[in-house]
Motif scaffolding. Structure first.
Motif, PDB file in Angstrom:
ATOM      1  N   ARG A 131       0.790  -1.266   0.033  1.00 12.01           N
ATOM      2  CA  ARG A 131       0.012  -0.083  -0.033  1.00 12.01           C
ATOM      3  C   ARG A 131       0.884   1.167   0.002  1.00 12.01           C
ATOM      4  O   ARG A 131       0.545   2.249  -0.596  1.00 12.01           O
ATOM      5  CB  ARG A 131      -0.959   0.312   1.149  1.00 12.01           C
ATOM      6  CG  ARG A 131      -1.868  -1.082   1.247  1.00 12.01           C
ATOM      7  CD  ARG A 131      -2.822  -1.064   2.427  1.00 12.01           C
ATOM      8  NE  ARG A 131      -3.686  -1.980   2.403  1.00 12.01           N
ATOM      9  CZ  ARG A 131      -4.710  -2.264   3.236  1.00 12.01           C
ATOM     10  NH1 ARG A 131      -4.904  -1.352   4.293  1.00 12.01           N
ATOM     11  NH2 ARG A 131      -5.827  -3.243   3.204  1.00 12.01           N
TER      12      ARG A 131
ATOM     13  N   VAL B  36       1.907   1.937  -3.385  1.00 19.35           N
ATOM     14  CA  VAL B  36       0.697   2.146  -4.175  1.00 19.35           C
ATOM     15  C   VAL B  36       0.477   3.798  -4.046  1.00 19.35           C
ATOM     16  O   VAL B  36       0.106   4.591  -5.115  1.00 19.35           O
ATOM     17  CB  VAL B  36      -0.403   1.512  -4.077  1.00 19.35           C
ATOM     18  CG1 VAL B  36      -1.638   2.147  -4.886  1.00 19.35           C
ATOM     19  CG2 VAL B  36      -0.223   0.161  -4.575  1.00 19.35           C
ATOM     20  N   ALA B  37       0.579   4.125  -2.661  1.00 19.16           N
ATOM     21  CA  ALA B  37       0.143   5.621  -2.379  1.00 19.16           C
ATOM     22  C   ALA B  37       1.484   6.550  -3.057  1.00 19.16           C
ATOM     23  O   ALA B  37       1.077   7.484  -3.458  1.00 19.16           O
ATOM     24  CB  ALA B  37       0.191   5.672  -0.956  1.00 19.16           C
TER      25      ALA B  37
ATOM     26  N   LEU C 107       0.671   7.103  -6.790  1.00 15.34           N
ATOM     27  CA  LEU C 107      -0.471   7.996  -6.973  1.00 15.34           C
ATOM     28  C   LEU C 107       0.025   9.439  -6.914  1.00 15.34           C
ATOM     29  O   LEU C 107      -0.629  10.117  -7.497  1.00 15.34           O
ATOM     30  CB  LEU C 107      -1.678   7.613  -5.937  1.00 15.34           C
ATOM     31  CG  LEU C 107      -2.428   6.136  -6.309  1.00 15.34           C
ATOM     32  CD1 LEU C 107      -3.375   5.884  -5.194  1.00 15.34           C
ATOM     33  CD2 LEU C 107      -3.014   5.975  -7.740  1.00 15.34           C
ATOM     34  N   PHE C 108       0.814   9.706  -5.821  1.00 13.55           N
ATOM     35  CA  PHE C 108       1.082  11.057  -5.465  1.00 13.55           C
ATOM     36  C   PHE C 108       2.084  11.352  -6.716  1.00 13.55           C
ATOM     37  O   PHE C 108       2.208  12.683  -7.082  1.00 13.55           O
ATOM     38  CB  PHE C 108       1.722  11.245  -4.195  1.00 13.55           C
ATOM     39  CG  PHE C 108       0.577  11.031  -3.116  1.00 13.55           C
ATOM     40  CD1 PHE C 108      -0.558  11.573  -3.217  1.00 13.55           C
ATOM     41  CD2 PHE C 108       0.877  10.322  -1.928  1.00 13.55           C
ATOM     42  CE1 PHE C 108      -1.526  11.468  -2.094  1.00 13.55           C
ATOM     43  CE2 PHE C 108      -0.015   9.983  -1.159  1.00 13.55           C
ATOM     44  CZ  PHE C 108      -1.172  10.580  -1.121  1.00 13.55           C
TER      45      PHE C 108
ATOM     46  N   LEU D 211       2.094  10.401  -9.494  1.00 14.39           N
ATOM     47  CA  LEU D 211       1.346  10.482 -10.779  1.00 14.39           C
ATOM     48  C   LEU D 211       0.873  12.153 -10.812  1.00 14.39           C
ATOM     49  O   LEU D 211       0.865  12.673 -12.016  1.00 14.39           O
ATOM     50  CB  LEU D 211      -0.147   9.602 -10.669  1.00 14.39           C
ATOM     51  CG  LEU D 211      -0.963   9.985 -11.861  1.00 14.39           C
ATOM     52  CD1 LEU D 211      -0.283   9.907 -13.153  1.00 14.39           C
ATOM     53  CD2 LEU D 211      -2.284   8.955 -11.800  1.00 14.39           C
TER      54      LEU D 211
ATOM     55  N   TYR E 121       6.655   2.474 -10.595  1.00 12.97           N
ATOM     56  CA  TYR E 121       6.731   3.791 -10.778  1.00 12.97           C
ATOM     57  C   TYR E 121       6.923   4.477 -12.011  1.00 12.97           C
ATOM     58  O   TYR E 121       6.277   5.511 -12.096  1.00 12.97           O
ATOM     59  CB  TYR E 121       8.021   4.151 -10.034  1.00 12.97           C
ATOM     60  CG  TYR E 121       8.396   5.464 -10.035  1.00 12.97           C
ATOM     61  CD1 TYR E 121       7.969   6.536  -9.237  1.00 12.97           C
ATOM     62  CD2 TYR E 121       9.756   5.931 -10.655  1.00 12.97           C
ATOM     63  CE1 TYR E 121       8.198   7.681  -9.120  1.00 12.97           C
ATOM     64  CE2 TYR E 121       9.798   7.162 -10.784  1.00 12.97           C
ATOM     65  CZ  TYR E 121       9.117   8.245 -10.077  1.00 12.97           C
ATOM     66  OH  TYR E 121       9.694   9.493 -10.051  1.00 12.97           O
TER      67      TYR E 121
ATOM     68  N   ALA F  11       3.381   5.391 -13.469  1.00 14.69           N
ATOM     69  CA  ALA F  11       2.878   6.766 -12.988  1.00 14.69           C
ATOM     70  C   ALA F  11       3.356   7.778 -14.188  1.00 14.69           C
ATOM     71  O   ALA F  11       2.585   8.545 -14.410  1.00 14.69           O
ATOM     72  CB  ALA F  11       3.486   7.251 -11.526  1.00 14.69           C
TER      73      ALA F  11
ATOM     74  N   GLY G 291       0.105  16.930  -4.974  1.00 17.26           N
ATOM     75  CA  GLY G 291       0.916  15.865  -4.813  1.00 17.26           C
ATOM     76  C   GLY G 291       1.804  15.971  -3.768  1.00 17.26           C
ATOM     77  O   GLY G 291       2.192  15.078  -3.043  1.00 17.26           O
TER      78      GLY G 291
END
Length: 401
Positions: A217, A220-221, A224-225, A227, A346, A349, A383
């Motif tokens: 997790r 994944v977090a 996302l940031f 991205l 990575y 992203a 972000g």
């Protein structure tokens, strides 16, 4: 009685000392490759001016490139773990060279769309392999410095490529495609001949695949940031050239403005690299993302070459603060047998950013430059806040590793 004395490393040694020969080959190949990176920054101008596409059509074509990139990073990450870093990197570069030549001579819309999809699939396939290779070769303490040096090589070549590309684009775009192809080929062959395979020996723990990566997790977090940041940063190569030429400025204005980015990084990043390497990577990423967001937001206020150059200078400082930190975080989070796939996720992203940046950015630009740049700036700050929130967990994972 004797006394031991310690010699303080010189300025040069503190920045480049102690890294293996294979890393320097990768460094040199990266520089050569980036020196010829002229097509991608000017692809929007090429499609609208040389191929006479409407703005919306050009945005869709560039998004097709992003679709190819979506698969690229995941496939390349898997390949880097399975067939090796060297074969993945070289194969991607050879395929890129071929795709560049074909794209340069394609004239119909279906052909351009097809080749752009292939180019998206192969042009950045080297990234997971390169990042995993650095992680394999370099100790954890030296990774921020090593990734920072690669970042420096990329931007040192980029500073030259942007000025030369802007100048060559005025005489025709064919030269850009040939130069990009030849430098890609040189990078791939150099690594194939001079860098041994670095993938760790399989020890029975090589299974798991991307399902195992997605269970992490924290990773994944982080993706996302990242991205959000990539969407902001990639506007420099998708909507910014369109915004500059939309103000009635020539392509050289965009090239000069973006050369400020490369020159600042080349000059400033080596000076602060030792200081940055001692800082918490997640914290530096958060600060850098925030500065980049502010820099892009300020672009809403400018309409001249000097104005664009000034805003590029602002977000370039933020980019310097992130230098080497993103790769160091991925390396800290990834188990040895999944380094390629973590790097691929990575990179995913960046691929999603490459898809969304032109697709959404061109539509925001159609509503006006103020709408585009203020929206982009807000996403950069969002972000940064996310990266700041996960920084303590990244520190704990890094310490545990």
């Amino acid at each position: 009685m004797t006394s031991a004395t310690t010699t303080k490393p010189s300025l040069l040694q503190s920045r480049v000392g102690g890294l293996p020969r294979a890393f320097w080959v990768l460094f040199g190949g990266t520089f050569v490759n980036r020196l010829g990176t002229m097509v991608e920054p000017f692809i929007g101008v090429y499609l609208t001016q040389a191929r006479h596409m409407p703005l919306a059509t050009a945005g869709v074509v560039m998004a097709v490139f992003g679709v190819g990139s979506l698969l690229s990073q995941l496939v390349a990450g898997w390949l880097a773990d399975h067939i090796g870093r060297r074969a993945t990197l070289t194969g991607g570069m050879v395929a890129t060279a071929a795709a560049m030549i074909v794209l340069g001579y394609s004239t119909s819309l279906p052909a351009i769309v097809a080749v752009m999809a292939v180019l998206g699939l192969v042009v950045d396939a080297y990234r997971p392999a390169s990042q995993a290779m650095v992680t394999d070769l370099i100790s954890p303490d030296d990774r921020p410095r090593a990734f920072g040096l690669l970042f420096w090589a990329i931007n040192m070549g980029f500073a030259v490529a942007m000025v030369a590309g802007g100048w060559l684009a005025q005489s025709g775009f064919t030269w850009l495609f040939w130069i990009d192809a030849l430098t890609s080929l040189a990078f791939g062959l150099l690594v194939w001949r001079a860098v041994p395979e670095t993938r760790p020996e399989k020890n029975g723990h090589e299974g798991g695949g991307f399902a195992e990566v997605l269970k992490d997790r924290l990773m994944v977090a982080y993706v996302l940031f990242s991205l959000l940041y990539t969407f902001v940063y990639l506007q420099a190569f998708t909507t910014m050239p369109l915004a500059v030429t939309g103000q009635g400025l020539p392509t050289t204005s965009y090239g000069v403005a973006m050369a400020v980015n490369g020159l600042l990084i080349v000059l400033v990043q080596p000076l602060i690299s030792p200081w940055l390497s001692k800082r918490d990577p997640s914290l530096m990423l958060a600060i850098g993302m925030a500065v980049v967001g502010v820099g892009f937001a300020l672009t809403a206020l400018v309409s001249t070459t000097a104005g664009y150059a000034a805003t590029v200078a602002v977000w370039s400082i933020g980019e310097v603060l992130t230098a080497g930190m993103a790769g160091a975080v991925v390396a800290a989070l990834a188990p040895a047998h999944l380094r390629g796939r973590y790097s691929g996720l990575y990179g995913f992203a960046w691929s999603v950013g490459g898809l969304l940046a032109p697709l959404i950015g061109t539509r925001l630009l159609a509503s006006g430059q103020v709408v585009l740049w203020l929206t982009v700036g807000a996403m950069g700050l969002l972000g940064a806040l996310g990266q700041l929130a996960i920084a303590p967990a990244v520190r704990r994972r890094s310490a545990a590793g």
